[in-house]
Design an enzyme around this catalytic site. Structure first.
Site, short mmCIF file in Angstrom:
data_model
loop_
_atom_site.label_atom_id
_atom_site.label_comp_id
_atom_site.label_asym_id
_atom_site.label_seq_id
_atom_site.Cartn_x
_atom_site.Cartn_y
_atom_site.Cartn_z
N LYS A 153 31.71 44.17 19.09
CA LYS A 153 30.42 44.90 18.45
C LYS A 153 29.78 44.07 17.50
O LYS A 153 28.83 43.93 17.15
CB LYS A 153 31.10 46.30 17.69
CG LYS A 153 31.24 47.57 18.68
CD LYS A 153 31.29 48.85 18.09
CE LYS A 153 32.59 48.49 17.07
NZ LYS A 153 33.78 48.62 17.37
N ARG A 187 31.67 57.22 13.22
CA ARG A 187 32.94 57.14 13.54
C ARG A 187 33.64 58.21 13.87
O ARG A 187 34.82 58.34 14.32
CB ARG A 187 33.67 56.06 12.76
CG ARG A 187 34.36 55.03 13.64
CD ARG A 187 34.71 53.79 12.51
NE ARG A 187 35.65 52.86 13.02
CZ ARG A 187 35.36 51.57 12.70
NH1 ARG A 187 34.13 51.38 12.58
NH2 ARG A 187 36.11 50.80 12.94
N ARG A 246 42.04 37.42 17.78
CA ARG A 246 40.87 37.18 16.40
C ARG A 246 41.87 37.13 15.26
O ARG A 246 41.62 36.47 14.24
CB ARG A 246 40.17 38.48 16.47
CG ARG A 246 39.35 38.53 15.17
CD ARG A 246 38.30 39.68 15.16
NE ARG A 246 38.90 40.92 14.78
CZ ARG A 246 38.29 42.01 14.84
NH1 ARG A 246 37.12 42.10 15.50
NH2 ARG A 246 38.91 42.96 14.65
N ARG A 266 42.41 38.75 9.77
CA ARG A 266 42.02 39.90 9.18
C ARG A 266 43.19 40.75 8.85
O ARG A 266 44.20 40.87 9.88
CB ARG A 266 41.09 40.52 9.84
CG ARG A 266 39.66 41.17 9.43
CD ARG A 266 39.02 41.76 10.53
NE ARG A 266 39.08 42.96 10.64
CZ ARG A 266 38.46 43.88 11.27
NH1 ARG A 266 37.32 43.42 11.85
NH2 ARG A 266 38.69 45.28 11.60
N ARG A 289 44.43 51.95 15.09
CA ARG A 289 43.03 51.86 15.31
C ARG A 289 42.58 52.38 16.54
O ARG A 289 41.56 53.04 16.57
CB ARG A 289 42.55 50.47 14.88
CG ARG A 289 42.43 49.96 13.42
CD ARG A 289 42.73 48.73 13.05
NE ARG A 289 41.25 48.19 13.70
CZ ARG A 289 41.33 46.74 13.73
NH1 ARG A 289 42.52 45.97 13.81
NH2 ARG A 289 40.15 46.25 14.52
P1 AMP Z 1 35.60 47.72 11.60
O1 AMP Z 1 35.42 46.23 10.98
O2 AMP Z 1 34.52 48.25 11.99
O3 AMP Z 1 36.82 47.48 12.78
O4 AMP Z 1 36.25 48.57 10.70
C1 AMP Z 1 37.40 48.28 9.87
C2 AMP Z 1 37.94 49.53 8.97
O5 AMP Z 1 37.01 49.73 8.23
C3 AMP Z 1 38.28 50.62 10.05
O6 AMP Z 1 39.60 50.60 10.69
C4 AMP Z 1 38.03 51.78 8.93
O7 AMP Z 1 39.34 51.81 8.23
C5 AMP Z 1 37.16 51.27 8.12
N1 AMP Z 1 35.79 51.82 8.53
C6 AMP Z 1 34.53 51.19 9.09
N2 AMP Z 1 33.73 52.08 9.46
C7 AMP Z 1 34.27 53.25 9.15
C8 AMP Z 1 33.48 54.39 9.14
N3 AMP Z 1 32.20 54.72 9.84
N4 AMP Z 1 34.03 55.50 8.63
C9 AMP Z 1 35.36 55.27 8.18
N5 AMP Z 1 36.11 54.21 8.00
C10 AMP Z 1 35.42 53.18 8.41
#
Ligand code: AMP
Length: 198
Positions: free
Chosen positions: A21, A96, A135, A141, A152
């Site tokens: 993404k 989400r 990654r 990360r 996740r």
């Molecule tokens: P990502 O980079 O999109 O994988 O997001 C990393 C982390 O940020 C996720 O595992 C959540 O803990 C938090 N996060 C990102 N977007 C959201 C969202 N829309 N709602 C809640 N937590 C989020």
């Protein structure tokens, strides 16, 4: 695009962690001339900067759990009110869960805006775990460790997967296979988008 919005592109990008993404959001946003807005990136920037938002977010991101809706929704509301998002945006990582779908409708509806499409990048679990572990080695990360990756993916299946169904019911969902070369997937997304929005 939708008939009342001229050349806008108001889009959300869905798909499991590791589907690509972030990579695709940056490429699509550039091609479409709209900002890519990643909630995960905003949380990471706040964690790095030691802000209060970052301290709250870290408690959840470190465990692979969703940050509470009231925190996330307020952040997205503020970001979408910025002038650069007025003509369109590509949201990566939001909504989400189904409550966030409702919140996004409310944020946009308050000033007569609406989504044009929800793009979903599909990829199977085995592929995404492998990509995320790779990654982890490259980017380091904090939430790319195997137990957090597993959590996740479970959170995705339980809370995020139903989001696609809601957009499908509204005929906004476009699904694209995320397996392949980066350029190939970008081309598929652009072609699918063109056929969805006309
Ligand atoms: P990502 O980079 O999109 O994988 O997001 C990393 C982390 O940020 C996720 O595992 C959540 O803990 C938090 N996060 C990102 N977007 C959201 C969202 N829309 N709602 C809640 N937590 C989020």
């Amino acid at each position: 695009m939708s008939s009342d919005s001229g050349s806008t592109a108001r889009l959300v990008l869905l798909g499991p962690p590791g589907a690509g993404k972030g990579t695709q959001a940056a490429r699509l946003a550039e091609r479409l001339g709209v900002p890519a807005i990643s909630t995960g990136d905003i949380f990471r920037a706040n964690i790095k900067g030691g802000t209060e938002l970052g301290r709250t977010a870290q408690e959840y991101t470190a465990r692979g759990e969703l940050v509470p809706d009231e925190v996330t929704n307020a952040m997205v509301r503020d970001r979408l009110a910025q002038p650069d998002a007025a003509q369109g945006f590509l949201l990566d990582g939001y909504p989400r869960n189904t409550a966030q779908v409702g919140e996004l409708d409310a944020i946009l509806g308050a000033d007569g805006r609406a989504l044009d499409a929800a793009l979903e990048i599909t990829a199977d679990a085995d592929v995404v775990v492998e990509r995320l572990l790779k990654r982890a080695e490259i980017e380091g990360r904090a939430d790319d460790t195997e137990p957090v990756i597993r959590r996740r993916l479970d959170v995705y299946a339980e809370q995020t997967a139903p989001v696609s169904g809601l957009y499908a019911e509204r005929d906004l969902l476009v699904r694209v296979d995320g397996i392949g070369e980066v350029d190939e997937v970008t081309d598929r997304l652009l072609a699918a988008l063109a056929s969805q929005v006309g």
